[in-house]
Design an enzyme around this catalytic site. Structure first.
Site, PDB file in Angstrom:
ATOM      1  N   HIS A 221       0.659  -1.709   0.405  1.00 53.01           N
ATOM      2  CA  HIS A 221      -0.387   0.347  -0.472  1.00 53.01           C
ATOM      3  C   HIS A 221       1.200   1.104  -0.251  1.00 53.01           C
ATOM      4  O   HIS A 221       2.028   1.450  -0.279  1.00 53.01           O
ATOM      5  CB  HIS A 221      -1.143  -0.395   0.919  1.00 53.01           C
TER       6      HIS A 221
ATOM      7  N   ASP B 250       1.302   4.925   1.754  1.00 53.90           N
ATOM      8  CA  ASP B 250       0.399   5.675   3.099  1.00 53.90           C
ATOM      9  C   ASP B 250      -0.619   6.328   2.368  1.00 53.90           C
ATOM     10  O   ASP B 250      -1.898   6.899   3.307  1.00 53.90           O
ATOM     11  CB  ASP B 250       1.072   5.882   3.926  1.00 53.90           C
TER      12      ASP B 250
ATOM     13  N   HIS C 106       4.933   0.042  -0.678  1.00 53.48           N
ATOM     14  CA  HIS C 106       5.849  -0.811   0.949  1.00 53.48           C
ATOM     15  C   HIS C 106       4.424  -1.582   1.380  1.00 53.48           C
ATOM     16  O   HIS C 106       3.106  -1.386   0.791  1.00 53.48           O
ATOM     17  CB  HIS C 106       6.138  -0.057   1.829  1.00 53.48           C
TER      18      HIS C 106
ATOM     19  N   ARG D  35       6.081  -8.695  17.243  1.00 55.54           N
ATOM     20  CA  ARG D  35       6.904  -7.246  16.873  1.00 55.54           C
ATOM     21  C   ARG D  35       5.855  -6.361  17.525  1.00 55.54           C
ATOM     22  O   ARG D  35       4.788  -6.247  16.967  1.00 55.54           O
ATOM     23  CB  ARG D  35       6.470  -7.930  15.455  1.00 55.54           C
TER      24      ARG D  35
END
Ligand SMILES: *[C@@H]1O[C@H](CO)[C@@H](O)[C@H](O)[C@H]1NC(C)=O
Length: 307
Positions: free
Chosen positions: A217, A219, A275, A285
């Site tokens: 996508h 941002d 990205h 994470r």
């Protein structure tokens, strides 16, 4: 003794060993060094395999978890739409679009404090699927297959302190300054925007669309207000979790940023920075997304403790 095992040369025996077919003009025998040929073939194969794999994956590491960089950056031509839009916001246009990573901007003690905020907040909820968020501005907290407002949760009443919000703002301001300096914009023309949030990713199977963080996508397309995106990693790739690398998708090859505790990765939010995040396959994470806008209409103030 080792020496004794070597071929012994004495004129007498040497003569006897040489096979002779003709007594007179025998051409010198061609010595084929099979060992050398074998090594050459092996090397060639190795090179071909290496080339093949680089081509096949086209994955280049921009920055590894193991290294600590003061800053590492790459300039990229701004996408047309991004450049056009920023014409409306003088003083907020980057010298060049691109990406930058800082590993020493945020101190380990600050990372520890932020990780602690994330863990404390997320202990009050968390997604049933693999991806959970906590937004200190709106209070949004993943909870089961939906969201709740952590500031309205009775059990979370005294969960946060003034100090938590101080650390958050302090770190946010450092990132703001680093983006301003790197992209060459004016400090008072760049504003914090919504959403800005802590994220926790585990390998749990997705339950809702909010758990699907791995799709490529842009941002700016996902969140209209974004002009500069930054991520602060709170845990380490390959130690705390596996998978979960950040990948810029470029035409020639994809570039990975391996999360490292304390690493800030910042980039312009236009389609020059398409990205995605790899799926986490093991461990947990943690990161914080801190987003900035050039549009004062979308500016938000620092989050404050709500009682
Ligand atoms: C980069 O990653 C995307 C998304 O995973 C993939 O579709 C694409 O083929 C990759 N590009 C290269 C050059 O490997």
């Amino acid at each position: 003794m080792a020496k004794m095992r070597g071929p012994r040369k004495s004129p007498g025996t040497n003569k006897a060993e040489v096979p002779t077919t003709s007594q007179t003009t025998s051409p010198p025998r061609l010595q084929i060094d099979w060992r050398r040929i074998f090594i050459r073939i092996l090397m060639m194969t190795g090179i071909m395999v290496a080339v093949y794999y680089t081509k096949a994956t086209d994955l280049v590491t921009f920055v590894t978890q193991k290294e600590e960089v003061l800053s590492r950056s790459v300039d990229i031509t701004c996408s047309e739409d991004y450049a056009q839009e920023l014409l409306h916001f003088p003083g907020c246009t980057p010298r060049k679009c691109g990406r930058v990573v800082f590993d020493t901007l945020v101190k380990p003690s600050e990372v520890a404090a932020l990780l602690n905020i994330a863990k404390r907040g997320l202990s009050m909820g968390g997604s049933t699927g693999g991806a959970s968020i906590l937004d200190l501005h709106s209070g949004a907290l993943s909870h089961g297959n939906a969201f709740v407002n952590i500031f309205k949760l009775e059990e979370a009443r005294n969960l946060f302190t003034e100090q938590d919000f101080k650390i958050y703002s302090f770190v946010k301001n450092k990132i703001h300054k680093a983006i301003v300096d790197h992209f060459g914009i004016e400090e008072n023309k760049l504003y914090l925007t919504h959403p800005t949030f802590f994220s926790r990713i585990t390998p749990a199977p997705p339950q809702t669309v909010h758990d699907e963080y791995w799709h490529p996508h842009v941002d700016k397309e996902t969140y209209e207000s974004f002009h500069y995106t930054s991520l602060l990693y709170l845990t380490d790739y390959s130690y705390d979790f596996e998978g979960g690398r950040f990948i810029f998708i470029d035409k020639d090859s994809n570039k990975t940023v391996e999360p490292r505790s304390g690493r800030v990765s910042a980039f312009t939010s236009g389609s020059e920075n398409l990205h995605h995040v790899e799926r986490v396959t093991k461990g947990t994470r943690y990161a914080v997304t801190v987003s900035f806008t050039c549009d004062p209409k979308h500016a938000i103030s620092d989050p404050v403790l709500q009682r």
